[in-house]
Design a protein around this motif. Structure first.
Motif, mmCIF file in Angstrom:
data_model
loop_
_atom_site.group_PDB
_atom_site.id
_atom_site.type_symbol
_atom_site.label_atom_id
_atom_site.label_comp_id
_atom_site.label_asym_id
_atom_site.label_seq_id
_atom_site.Cartn_x
_atom_site.Cartn_y
_atom_site.Cartn_z
ATOM 1 N N ASN A 47 0.813 -1.209 0.000
ATOM 2 C CA ASN A 47 0.000 0.000 0.000
ATOM 3 C C ASN A 47 0.848 1.261 0.000
ATOM 4 O O ASN A 47 0.435 2.299 -0.534
ATOM 5 N N ALA A 48 2.035 1.208 0.610
ATOM 6 C CA ALA A 48 2.900 2.389 0.621
ATOM 7 C C ALA A 48 3.285 2.786 -0.798
ATOM 8 O O ALA A 48 3.349 3.977 -1.139
ATOM 9 N N THR A 49 3.539 1.800 -1.643
ATOM 10 C CA THR A 49 3.880 2.097 -3.036
ATOM 11 C C THR A 49 2.690 2.730 -3.754
ATOM 12 O O THR A 49 2.841 3.714 -4.487
ATOM 13 N N LYS A 50 1.500 2.171 -3.542
ATOM 14 C CA LYS A 50 0.305 2.745 -4.164
ATOM 15 C C LYS A 50 0.084 4.179 -3.688
ATOM 16 O O LYS A 50 -0.220 5.080 -4.501
ATOM 17 N N ARG A 51 0.229 4.418 -2.393
ATOM 18 C CA ARG A 51 0.011 5.761 -1.867
ATOM 19 C C ARG A 51 0.992 6.762 -2.459
ATOM 20 O O ARG A 51 0.628 7.905 -2.767
ATOM 21 N N ASN A 52 2.228 6.374 -2.600
ATOM 22 C CA ASN A 52 3.205 7.300 -3.167
ATOM 23 C C ASN A 52 2.945 7.570 -4.642
ATOM 24 O O ASN A 52 3.156 8.687 -5.116
ATOM 25 N N LEU A 53 2.471 6.561 -5.354
ATOM 26 C CA LEU A 53 2.087 6.787 -6.748
ATOM 27 C C LEU A 53 0.972 7.822 -6.817
ATOM 28 O O LEU A 53 1.016 8.776 -7.607
ATOM 29 N N ARG A 54 -0.013 7.689 -5.935
ATOM 30 C CA ARG A 54 -1.157 8.610 -5.970
ATOM 31 C C ARG A 54 -0.773 10.014 -5.508
ATOM 32 O O ARG A 54 -1.351 11.004 -5.963
ATOM 33 N N ARG A 55 0.193 10.117 -4.604
ATOM 34 C CA ARG A 55 0.652 11.448 -4.201
ATOM 35 C C ARG A 55 1.281 12.196 -5.375
ATOM 36 O O ARG A 55 1.149 13.402 -5.499
ATOM 37 N N GLN A 56 1.970 11.450 -6.231
ATOM 38 C CA GLN A 56 2.682 12.102 -7.335
ATOM 39 C C GLN A 56 1.858 12.154 -8.614
ATOM 40 O O GLN A 56 1.959 13.114 -9.378
ATOM 41 N N TYR A 57 1.048 11.117 -8.858
ATOM 42 C CA TYR A 57 0.258 11.050 -10.099
ATOM 43 C C TYR A 57 -1.201 10.742 -9.786
ATOM 44 O O TYR A 57 -1.787 9.810 -10.346
ATOM 45 N N ASP A 58 -1.787 11.508 -8.892
ATOM 46 C CA ASP A 58 -3.187 11.305 -8.544
ATOM 47 C C ASP A 58 -4.069 11.482 -9.776
ATOM 48 O O ASP A 58 -4.007 12.506 -10.459
ATOM 49 N N GLY A 59 -4.873 10.463 -10.074
ATOM 50 C CA GLY A 59 -5.722 10.519 -11.246
ATOM 51 C C GLY A 59 -5.026 10.211 -12.546
ATOM 52 O O GLY A 59 -5.629 10.313 -13.624
ATOM 53 N N GLY A 60 -3.751 9.816 -12.480
ATOM 54 C CA GLY A 60 -3.008 9.474 -13.687
ATOM 55 C C GLY A 60 -3.406 8.114 -14.235
ATOM 56 O O GLY A 60 -4.350 7.468 -13.753
ATOM 57 N N ALA A 61 -2.656 7.665 -15.230
ATOM 58 C CA ALA A 61 -3.014 6.418 -15.913
ATOM 59 C C ALA A 61 -3.020 5.241 -14.952
ATOM 60 O O ALA A 61 -3.944 4.409 -14.967
ATOM 61 N N ALA A 62 -2.005 5.139 -14.107
ATOM 62 C CA ALA A 62 -1.950 4.013 -13.177
ATOM 63 C C ALA A 62 -3.120 4.045 -12.212
ATOM 64 O O ALA A 62 -3.742 3.015 -11.919
ATOM 65 N N ASP A 63 -3.439 5.238 -11.722
ATOM 66 C CA ASP A 63 -4.515 5.378 -10.737
ATOM 67 C C ASP A 63 -5.878 5.105 -11.363
ATOM 68 O O ASP A 63 -6.740 4.460 -10.766
ATOM 69 N N ARG A 64 -6.076 5.596 -12.580
ATOM 70 C CA ARG A 64 -7.380 5.413 -13.236
ATOM 71 C C ARG A 64 -7.659 3.963 -13.570
ATOM 72 O O ARG A 64 -8.805 3.523 -13.561
ATOM 73 N N THR A 65 -6.607 3.214 -13.884
ATOM 74 C CA THR A 65 -6.806 1.863 -14.421
ATOM 75 C C THR A 65 -6.409 0.757 -13.447
ATOM 76 O O THR A 65 -6.403 -0.420 -13.837
ATOM 77 N N ASP A 66 -6.116 1.126 -12.200
ATOM 78 C CA ASP A 66 -5.723 0.134 -11.197
ATOM 79 C C ASP A 66 -4.542 -0.694 -11.691
ATOM 80 O O ASP A 66 -4.523 -1.925 -11.622
ATOM 81 N N ARG A 67 -3.535 0.028 -12.203
ATOM 82 C CA ARG A 67 -2.303 -0.641 -12.634
ATOM 83 C C ARG A 67 -1.143 -0.097 -11.786
ATOM 84 O O ARG A 67 -0.387 0.760 -12.217
ATOM 85 N N TYR A 68 -1.056 -0.619 -10.566
ATOM 86 C CA TYR A 68 -0.013 -0.175 -9.647
ATOM 87 C C TYR A 68 1.127 -1.191 -9.549
ATOM 88 O O TYR A 68 2.193 -0.872 -9.063
#
Length: 579
Positions: A493-514
């Motif tokens: 979850n820490a990796t997912k949270r950091n992805l969302r902090r930097q790219y909130d709403g980006g491709a990874a976040d929109r498509t559940d590709r973490y």
């Protein structure tokens, strides 16, 4: 009784004897082809009735160093970790990072590959692996994490080298040290030198300059909104009561940010939780006391004109290349002594300003705790398995003396909010960032506090990193029962949270590709059972949680390691890439 032969001994025998004389009780060992002289010395000791240091066999070096780390966290006493040449040193991995960042004293010894190959000296090369383990700079594997590293070049000064190593390891800021020796040197027989082990103590603790203490007291007395932020003051358990006394006398609230140990009772009216940022932003005096990062500058900073004091054994964090914290005073001092200095200088009598600050802080604390209560109550009423509800149920089953380790990473703050600790020495975390420390760390803590119940709360990713095959083998072999509670959210979850902090709403976040999805298919209790006859169960329904945890606590009380895995809502449903 002489503990070594009166006139001559091998370098290996002198090494073991020097550790024993220094008070080292345990050798967390993973022996290899470089250790015959050490093994022979230990066997000869046992023949002569010398049982210390006791050998704790560790099938993996990461767990060995983590256990030594845990023992030192409780006692402050360094233990020894013995590993095999370059490969054993490499297997220490992130555990040496953890020991360095946590500033715990540990003595690490590794062999070096033999340096003769034609039979010139006893211990020379006799297998092909002796060639393959010959590296240009074995010490480079750990050099940036240890306070000191050296190689034994003759047996004639081995006790002095051990004395220096332990002196450096235990002097503030404490940390791991690394010593090596080749087989030929370890087998060398030399005269026994006369070395007084009691003359190699750590550097004396240092107080703060009196003028700075007087200025700090005056600033705290005059402050409108003062704040203390700490993370590890409670490593010296006697300092906890001192901080309570200072806070009460001056009416200053305390925040424990990224707590490594308990530094302030969680139920105290002046405890303002674990998030300093709302209070830092409004503070006019901040005392950063035994903390590496008292706040995140990108989130909040003290306002212009606020007075900032940094008090630490290493107030400039010299081992961290990029680190700075603008402050009015950076004070290199022992925190316990500084608190003594403050208490000695505070005038007697009531201070109405302190009473006002204490009342305001207590009101803020009540609001914080009420919000925690509301959040947990909603989950409890709905019967949801969440970090909050798991922590709440554990809190209802353990007593105030139970030792709790928290390596739940992204939800670690939730655990402390709902499983508050009140006594020094009942809370431990890892200041380092190499996950998995709690596996061996819990064993070391149990070894140091054998009469205490020890509960480790971890994430599923943490459980994998802890080398459970070695952890539970050691637990069963040496009778170190610990209850491990796994908060299984199916990924990192820490990796997912950091992805969302930097790219909130980006491709990874929109498509559940973490690419963090570990699934929830591993049988964590089964892994522990296979490795060390542990008991346990996997919980998927809230109504089964309390019984499972109660059974786990009963198991460890009976001397059996236990694992309770709790299936939380998964953090990702990403499909696997085709391979």
């Amino acid at each position: 009784m002489s503990e070594v032969p009166p006139r001559a001994a091998t370098a290996a025998a002198l090494l073991i004897d020097a550790l024993r004389r220094a008070g080292v009780r345990y050798l967390f060992a993973n022996f290899g082809s470089d250790h015959p002289a050490i093994i022979e010395a230990l066997a000869a000791d046992r023949e002569r009735g010398l049982q210390a240091p006791a050998v704790v066999l560790c099938p993996h070096e990461y767990v060995a160093l983590s256990a030594a780390h845990g023992y030192a966290a409780v006692t402050g006493e360094p233990q020894a970790v013995l590993v095999h040449t370059d490969v054993g040193t490499a297997n220490l991995g992130g555990a040496v990072h953890n020991a360095a960042r946590a500033r715990v004293p540990v003595f690490v010894f590794a062999g070096l590959t033999p340096f003769t190959l034609e039979g010139e000296l006893p211990g020379g090369r006799n297998t092909h692996i002796n060639h393959l383990q010959d590296t240009a700079d074995q010490h480079a594997l750990v050099r940036q994490y240890v306070k000191w590293s050296y190689d034994i070049r003759t047996g004639r000064n081995v006790p002095q080298l051990v004395g220096r190593a332990l002196q450096l390891a235990t002097s503030a800021p404490a940390g791991p040290v690394y010593l090596t020796g080749a087989r030929e040197v370890l087998a060398e027989e030399v005269p026994v030198p006369e070395v007084a082990a009691d003359r190699w103590g750590p550097v004396a603790r240092v107080p703060a300059p009196e003028a700075v203490v007087d200025e700090l007291i005056a600033d705290l007395q005059a402050a409108r909104a003062p704040l203390v932020v700490t993370s590890y003051l409670g490593r010296t358990q006697s300092s906890v009561d001192k901080l309570v006394a200072v806070a009460e006398r001056l009416g200053v609230p305390v925040v424990e940010y990224n707590a490594e140990v308990l530094s302030f009772p969680h139920d105290h009216a002046l405890h303002l939780g674990d998030d300093p940022h709302p209070f830092v932003a409004a503070a006019d005096v901040v005392l950063a006391l035994d903390t590496d990062v008292p706040w995140i500058a990108a989130s909040a900073q003290p306002p212009a004109g606020a007075k900032v004091y940094v008090v630490n054994e290493d107030p400039l964090q010299e081992s961290i290349p990029l680190w700075y914290l603008p402050a009015d005073h950076h004070v290199r001092a022992d925190s316990g002594l500084v608190l003594d200095q403050i208490l000695d200088r505070l005038p007697a009598g009531e201070d109405p300003r302190a009473a006002r600050r204490a009342a305001e802080a207590a009101a803020a604390g009540r609001r914080i705790r009420a919000e925690h209560e509301r959040a947990a109550a909603a989950d409890m009423a709905a019967g949801r398995l969440t970090p909050a509800t798991v922590a709440r149920v554990i809190a209802g089953l353990v007593d105030e003396e139970t030792i709790v380790l928290n390596e739940a990473i992204s939800v670690a703050p939730e655990v402390w909010k709902h499983l508050p600790r009140t006594l020094p020495g009942t809370l431990y975390g890892n200041r380092g960032t190499s996950l998995g420390w709690s596996g061996g760390g819990a064993l070391g803590i149990k070894l140091a506090a054998p009469d205490s119940t020890v509960v480790a709360i971890v994430g599923d990713g943490t459980f994998y990193f802890s080398v459970p095959s070695a952890t539970y083998w050691i637990a069963q072999r040496y009778g170190l029962p610990v209850l491990t509670v796994v908060l299984d959210n199916g990924g990192w979850n820490a990796t997912k949270r950091n992805l969302r902090r930097q790219y909130d709403g980006g491709a990874a976040d929109r498509t559940d590709r973490y690419w963090v999805n570990l699934q929830q298919s591993a049988d964590f209790p089964g892994i522990a059972a296979a490795a060390g006859q542990a008991r346990g169960t996997t919980v998927t329904r809230f109504e089964d949680l309390e019984d499972a945890l109660r059974a786990g606590l009963d198991d460890v009380a009976a001397g059996v390691p236990a694992v309770v895995s709790v299936r939380l809502d998964p953090i990702s449903h990403q499909a696997e890439d085709p391979v």
